[in-house]
Design a protein around this motif. Structure first.
Motif, PDB file in Angstrom:
ATOM      1  N   LYS A  84       5.433   7.352   0.284  1.00 39.67           N
ATOM      2  CA  LYS A  84       4.743   7.134  -1.073  1.00 39.67           C
ATOM      3  C   LYS A  84       3.817   5.866  -1.278  1.00 39.67           C
ATOM      4  O   LYS A  84       3.997   4.972  -0.667  1.00 39.67           O
ATOM      5  N   PHE A  85       2.596   6.456  -1.472  1.00 40.23           N
ATOM      6  CA  PHE A  85       1.450   5.530  -1.914  1.00 40.23           C
ATOM      7  C   PHE A  85       1.679   4.792  -3.110  1.00 40.23           C
ATOM      8  O   PHE A  85       1.478   5.447  -4.232  1.00 40.23           O
ATOM      9  N   VAL A  86       1.709   3.485  -3.071  1.00 47.26           N
ATOM     10  CA  VAL A  86       2.219   2.840  -4.501  1.00 47.26           C
ATOM     11  C   VAL A  86       1.015   2.941  -5.369  1.00 47.26           C
ATOM     12  O   VAL A  86       1.449   3.349  -6.515  1.00 47.26           O
ATOM     13  N   VAL A 141       0.945  -0.966   0.051  1.00 55.68           N
ATOM     14  CA  VAL A 141      -0.123  -0.029   0.066  1.00 55.68           C
ATOM     15  C   VAL A 141       0.920   1.383   0.005  1.00 55.68           C
ATOM     16  O   VAL A 141       0.481   2.298  -0.792  1.00 55.68           O
ATOM     17  N   ALA A 142       1.843   1.138   0.875  1.00 57.28           N
ATOM     18  CA  ALA A 142       2.841   2.531   0.872  1.00 57.28           C
ATOM     19  C   ALA A 142       4.152   2.191   1.238  1.00 57.28           C
ATOM     20  O   ALA A 142       4.429   0.970   1.852  1.00 57.28           O
ATOM     21  N   VAL A 200      13.740   1.582   6.336  1.00 55.78           N
ATOM     22  CA  VAL A 200      12.392   1.495   5.129  1.00 55.78           C
ATOM     23  C   VAL A 200      11.394   0.485   5.627  1.00 55.78           C
ATOM     24  O   VAL A 200      11.533  -0.558   6.254  1.00 55.78           O
ATOM     25  N   LYS A 201       9.996   0.960   5.680  1.00 58.04           N
ATOM     26  CA  LYS A 201       8.975   0.267   6.105  1.00 58.04           C
ATOM     27  C   LYS A 201       8.010  -0.015   4.867  1.00 58.04           C
ATOM     28  O   LYS A 201       7.433   0.972   4.260  1.00 58.04           O
ATOM     29  N   PHE A 202       7.540  -1.242   4.548  1.00 57.00           N
ATOM     30  CA  PHE A 202       6.677  -1.343   3.529  1.00 57.00           C
ATOM     31  C   PHE A 202       5.453  -1.811   4.298  1.00 57.00           C
ATOM     32  O   PHE A 202       5.154  -2.685   5.085  1.00 57.00           O
ATOM     33  N   ILE A 203       4.394  -0.739   4.058  1.00 55.96           N
ATOM     34  CA  ILE A 203       2.973  -1.057   4.528  1.00 55.96           C
ATOM     35  C   ILE A 203       2.129  -2.043   3.666  1.00 55.96           C
ATOM     36  O   ILE A 203       2.046  -1.560   2.479  1.00 55.96           O
ATOM     37  N   LEU A 204       1.727  -3.190   4.174  1.00 56.95           N
ATOM     38  CA  LEU A 204       0.932  -3.952   3.140  1.00 56.95           C
ATOM     39  C   LEU A 204      -0.435  -3.947   3.218  1.00 56.95           C
ATOM     40  O   LEU A 204      -0.947  -3.336   4.678  1.00 56.95           O
TER      41      LEU A 204
END
Length: 568
Positions: A496-498, A485-486, A514-518
């Motif tokens: 950044k919103f993917v 998601v971001a 770095v964090k990846f929001i799923l």
């Protein structure tokens, strides 16, 4: 380039005899020499930590003096030199010596030091800075690192670790010290005679124990709980035992084999309550007496781990996220009155479980960067602005703060509250695992994990950078079957919103994370350790059942590891 520093040390006529001998031992080993001298031991936002030994990239009396020189300049720059510096230390090799060296350098600049007569927990140092109205604090510790490590952590006048703005000022002062071998240190006896080195002990202990009484939420509950406690050869025994006793607990059993301070931490592979092997002796003792609760603290007593028996009588070690959720729910659920502007503070790699629990009680939540100094900084800010009232702070790595008379994570406070929570649920015929299951049923099954990859030396540092660069710049659209998601890049503080291709600023300091929001409340995060030669991978998922969450967690981890293995 590093050979210049090696030669400078080799030719220094006044070099400490022990360090000179150890330097001779590695003279023919160029790789060891390079690692000891290829850089200066970095003084970062959390202070410095490294292996003991000769060299600019090692913990020794000269690199400690350099740090102390920077601290002296910082205190003078703040105009607070007359208030002095509180200094504590743990059970590690050279800890007391480094504490005294720090006081000697400060004394050379006319700055008084309040040095504990014997080892003390890190949270007591945080408390002591505030209690003594000191300008700053130092604790000599390497927390749960292996025996060959030690460290130097600096605290501000509020008793918190230096936040970025203050840390940068001190780092600049430390880096201005061109030659650590030439830092001047006053004579210890002369400083004692002049009142510039003052030894402290029971007076601070008594004040801290008095403050501990405020940790209790329900003073009148029955405290018929059998507790086994191990300080893992560190600093926590006296304060935890006395704190439990004054709170009304009588069935306290100490793991005597691990009660004595030991710089080798000889009974454990790692003196870290995050590692389940650290509980082996506590479990053995717990099984023999049928204990309700096992507790372990790391050597400087800022982290607490707990274990409780399941329905088969087997002890289960809870994660930091699980313990934090139980403590938070108890505080919010059993307090007679919650503040209207209350706030729970956690870090960006801590489970979302806590946020959901806090929201259920109408309490706001705030995320900070990893590191308890950021939680301490927010407590001070809210104290000044009145915007929020602190109710609890924690991080997934077994760090908790219940009351803000300390401004760092406090395993002594957490031990007292954990025992009270255990007693509360026992009085209702339930274990902490029962209470945790009820929270999962109410809020969803949150599950987290942490993987660490150790990459030592210069080559390791380069590998860590390559991994961070790859994930930071990659166009990752999904992980473990969940859409991204971001992406939050804390080095640029941009989210950044993917899917939408939009960006927004994050109101946090910069950090190499770095964090990846799923989707569906899942996430993973990469962060190089600030104190060890490691890169850490954090994971968090949520579903409606334990089985589904386990499968989901495995899938997300597998996707990350597949990319990682292609890089290494």
């Amino acid at each position: 380039m590093w050979k210049n520093d090696y030669n400078r040390w080799k030719e220094f006529t006044g070099l400490d005899a022990d360090l000179a001998s150890k330097l001779d031992e590695i003279t023919s080993d160029e790789q060891s020499l390079e690692d000891a001298f290829y850089k200066n031991l970095e003084f970062g936002t959390g202070g410095m930590r490294g292996k003991l030994g000769p060299g600019t990239n090692r913990m020794n009396i000269y690199t400690v003096r350099k740090a102390a020189e920077g601290l002296a300049a910082y205190v003078n720059d703040q105009g607070l030199s007359n208030r002095g510096v509180a200094i504590a230390y743990d059970s590690r090799y050279m800890s007391k010596e480094f504490a005294v060296e720090t006081a000697r350098v400060l004394g050379h600049h006319g700055i008084p030091s309040y040095v504990f007569t014997s080892l003390r927990p890190t949270p007591e140092l945080s408390f002591a800075v505030r209690h003594l109205n000191a300008a700053a604090g130092v604790v000599v510790t390497a927390s749960h690192n292996p025996p060959e490590y030690n460290g130097f952590k600096a605290y501000n006048e509020d008793g918190g670790q230096l936040p970025p703005e203050q840390a940068e000022i001190m780092i600049d002062f430390v880096n201005k010290v061109e030659n650590e071998l030439n830092v001047e240190a006053a004579d210890q006896k002369e400083l004692e005679e002049q009142g510039l080195l003052r030894w402290v002990d029971e007076e601070v202990d008594e004040a801290y124990l008095e403050a501990l009484k405020g940790v209790t939420v329900q003073s009148d509950i029955k405290k018929d709980l059998s507790v086994v406690f191990t300080p893992l050869h560190g600093t926590a025994r006296d304060l935890v035992e006395k704190g439990l006793q004054q709170s009304g607990f009588t069935s306290i059993h100490i793991v005597e084999e691990q009660a004595k301070p030991d710089p080798e931490f000889s009974t454990v592979a790692s003196p870290n309550p995050e590692e389940h092997q650290a509980f082996e002796m506590a479990i053995e003792q717990g099984e023999s007496i049928g204990a309700d609760l096992l507790m372990a603290t790391d050597p400087d007593a800022d982290r607490l781990g707990i274990a409780v028996p399941n329905e088969k009588g087997e002890y289960v070690v809870l994660t930091g996220n699980q313990t934090g959720a139980l403590l938070l729910d108890y505080i919010l659920g059993q307090s007679q009155q919650l503040p209207k502007n209350g706030v729970m503070i956690k870090t960006i790699v801590t489970s979302e479980f806590g946020r959901v629990i806090a929201n259920a009680y109408g309490i706001d939540s705030l995320d900070t960067l990893t590191g308890f100094k950021f939680i301490g900084e927010k407590i001070r800010e809210y104290e000044q602005t009145g915007e929020h009232q602190f109710v609890f702070g924690y991080e997934e790595s077994y760090g908790y703060l219940v009351k803000d008379f300390a401004r760092d994570k406090d395993a002594v406070q957490a031990a007292l509250l954990a025992a009270e929570v255990g007693a509360h649920w026992k009085n209702q015929g339930k274990t902490l695992l029962d209470a945790l299951d009820e929270l999962y049923e109410k809020h969803g099954y949150f599950l987290e994990d942490l993987q660490s990859m150790k990459l030592e030396g210069k080559a390791g540092a380069e590998q860590i950078k390559a991994i961070m660069d790859d994930f930071r710049n990659a166009d990752i659209k999904e992980s473990g079957g969940k859409k991204v998601v971001a992406v939050e890049d804390y080095s640029t503080t941009v989210r950044k919103f993917v899917q939408e291709g939009k960006e927004e600023e994050m109101d946090l300091p910069t950090s190499n994370v770095v964090k990846f929001i799923l989707e569906d409340d899942c996430w993973f995060c990469l962060r190089p350790s600030g104190t060890e030669p490691k890169i850490k991978f954090y994971y968090g998922v949520k579903s409606e059942s334990k089985t589904d969450s386990q499968a989901l967690l495995a899938a997300v981890k597998a996707a990350v590891n597949e990319r990682l293995h292609a890089l290494i």
